[in-house]
Write a protein that holds these residues in place. Structure first.
Motif, PDB file in Angstrom:
ATOM      1  N   ALA A 152      -2.988  15.552  10.803  1.00  0.00           N
ATOM      2  CA  ALA A 152      -2.582  15.264   9.429  1.00  0.00           C
ATOM      3  C   ALA A 152      -1.127  14.825   9.390  1.00  0.00           C
ATOM      4  N   TYR A 153      -0.819  13.928   8.451  1.00  0.00           N
ATOM      5  CA  TYR A 153       0.527  13.397   8.237  1.00  0.00           C
ATOM      6  C   TYR A 153       1.000  12.564   9.429  1.00  0.00           C
ATOM      7  N   THR A 154       0.046  11.978  10.135  1.00  0.00           N
ATOM      8  CA  THR A 154       0.347  11.029  11.207  1.00  0.00           C
ATOM      9  C   THR A 154      -0.615   9.842  11.065  1.00  0.00           C
ATOM     10  N   PHE A 157      -3.347  11.326   0.771  1.00  0.00           N
ATOM     11  CA  PHE A 157      -3.105  12.761   0.959  1.00  0.00           C
ATOM     12  C   PHE A 157      -2.862  13.102   2.427  1.00  0.00           C
ATOM     13  N   ILE A 158      -3.686  12.556   3.302  1.00  0.00           N
ATOM     14  CA  ILE A 158      -3.576  12.895   4.719  1.00  0.00           C
ATOM     15  C   ILE A 158      -2.439  12.138   5.397  1.00  0.00           C
ATOM     16  N   TYR A 190       8.624   4.788   6.737  1.00  0.00           N
ATOM     17  CA  TYR A 190       8.674   4.055   7.997  1.00  0.00           C
ATOM     18  C   TYR A 190       7.725   4.609   9.064  1.00  0.00           C
ATOM     19  N   LYS A 191       6.919   5.591   8.701  1.00  0.00           N
ATOM     20  CA  LYS A 191       5.986   6.166   9.668  1.00  0.00           C
ATOM     21  C   LYS A 191       4.546   6.168   9.158  1.00  0.00           C
ATOM     22  N   THR A 192       4.330   6.761   7.998  1.00  0.00           N
ATOM     23  CA  THR A 192       2.956   6.886   7.502  1.00  0.00           C
ATOM     24  C   THR A 192       2.787   6.356   6.079  1.00  0.00           C
ATOM     25  N   GLN A 193       3.743   5.599   5.593  1.00  0.00           N
ATOM     26  CA  GLN A 193       3.576   4.999   4.270  1.00  0.00           C
ATOM     27  C   GLN A 193       2.691   3.754   4.381  1.00  0.00           C
ATOM     28  N   ILE A 194       1.616   3.721   3.601  1.00  0.00           N
ATOM     29  CA  ILE A 194       0.712   2.582   3.609  1.00  0.00           C
ATOM     30  C   ILE A 194       1.114   1.601   2.513  1.00  0.00           C
TER      31      ILE A 194
END
Length: 283
Positions: free
Chosen positions: A144-146, A224-225, A231-235
């Protein structure tokens, strides 16, 4: 008394549905109202920025990173869906087992399940305290969060496209070719890759394209996930929502336009490959 069969024909053959003009008019009206006009409004709204401001908005580091996250994770998820979707379709078509109809119905669960519910469920399941995420956390792997979690969410929403695209083609596939190859001494791997897979490849590519497109634009099950780490997990869809919440509508539509153009080009390439493979196979 013999029954007289009357057929109304046009220059190209029999008209199955009468009233071609009315039917075409309704079709074009629906297409324009639901697809063309909303898409055109994006270009009109983004044009308010001007060319220089438009380029500045869509080339910022945060926006480019959002595009990279969305496209890379969607592509990887589509590849996984192509592999496992083919396996699922194969099992549902070629084998009989208890609970087959239940499994077949569960394939379409991501279509019916609200994306927000799916996102919350996946986050709870794959977090460090979740049933699955906790096991990986003990091994030092965070899901999660990756981007791993983002890919899993995209796999969840995209798997039905591949299964439903391949399943009908596999059902209609004539098994005489497999039997002939077996009688000629071909092994199972050769039969699958040289006899079966070429027949399934156009449908598999279509399912891949649909899953890829769904992953690029997915928001509810991913946000959510993802954890939304800059710069890493923003879509990319999240960046659009952030701009809308800040009342920066022109900037939001500018990001959406680039996303639309890139998605269209990628789908065009996938469809071109599909058409080429179909013609090559027929030739």
């Amino acid at each position: 008394m013999e029954q007289q069969i009357v057929k109304v024909k046009n220059k190209r053959g029999v008209r199955v549905i009468p009233g071609f003009g009315l039917s075409m008019g309704v079709t074009l009206a629906m297409l324009g109202c639901l697809v063309l006009i909303p898409l055109a409004s994006l270009f009109v709204s983004s044009a308010k920025l001007g060319s220089q401001a438009f380029v500045e908005v869509v080339t910022t580091r945060q926006v480019v990173s959002g595009y990279m996250v969305s496209f890379s994770c969607a592509f990887l998820a589509a590849l996984l869906n192509a592999v496992f979707g083919l396996i699922l379709a194969w099992v549902l078509v070629r084998y009989e087992f208890p609970g087959k109809r239940l499994m077949d119905g569960m394939i379409e669960l991501p279509f019916a399940l609200p994306t927000a519910v799916a996102g919350i469920s996946l986050t709870y399941l794959y977090s460090d305290q979740g049933w699955i995420g906790g096991l990986f956390a003990k091994a030092g792997i965070q899901i999660a969060y990756t981007r791993i979690g983002i890919t899993i969410a995209m796999v969840f929403v995209g798997i039905p496209f591949v299964v439903r695209a391949v399943q009908p083609v596999l059902e209609k596939l004539d098994r005489q070719y497999e039997e002939a190859a077996t009688m000629l001494g071909a092994d199972r791997m050769y039969i699958f890759f040289r006899v079966i897979l070429p027949e399934l490849f156009p449908a598999l590519l279509a399912g891949f394209g649909l899953a890829f497109a769904r992953g690029i634009g997915e928001y509810g099950s991913v946000v959510f996930i993802a954890g939304n780490i800059p710069y890493k997990t923003q879509i990319a869809p999240l960046l659009i929502m952030m701009k809308l919440e800040q009342y920066k509508y022109a900037e939001a539509t500018a990001i959406a336009v680039v996303l639309l153009i890139l998605s269209f080009l990628l789908m065009l390439v996938i469809n071109s490959i599909q058409i080429y493979t179909q013609r090559f196979h027929k030739g």
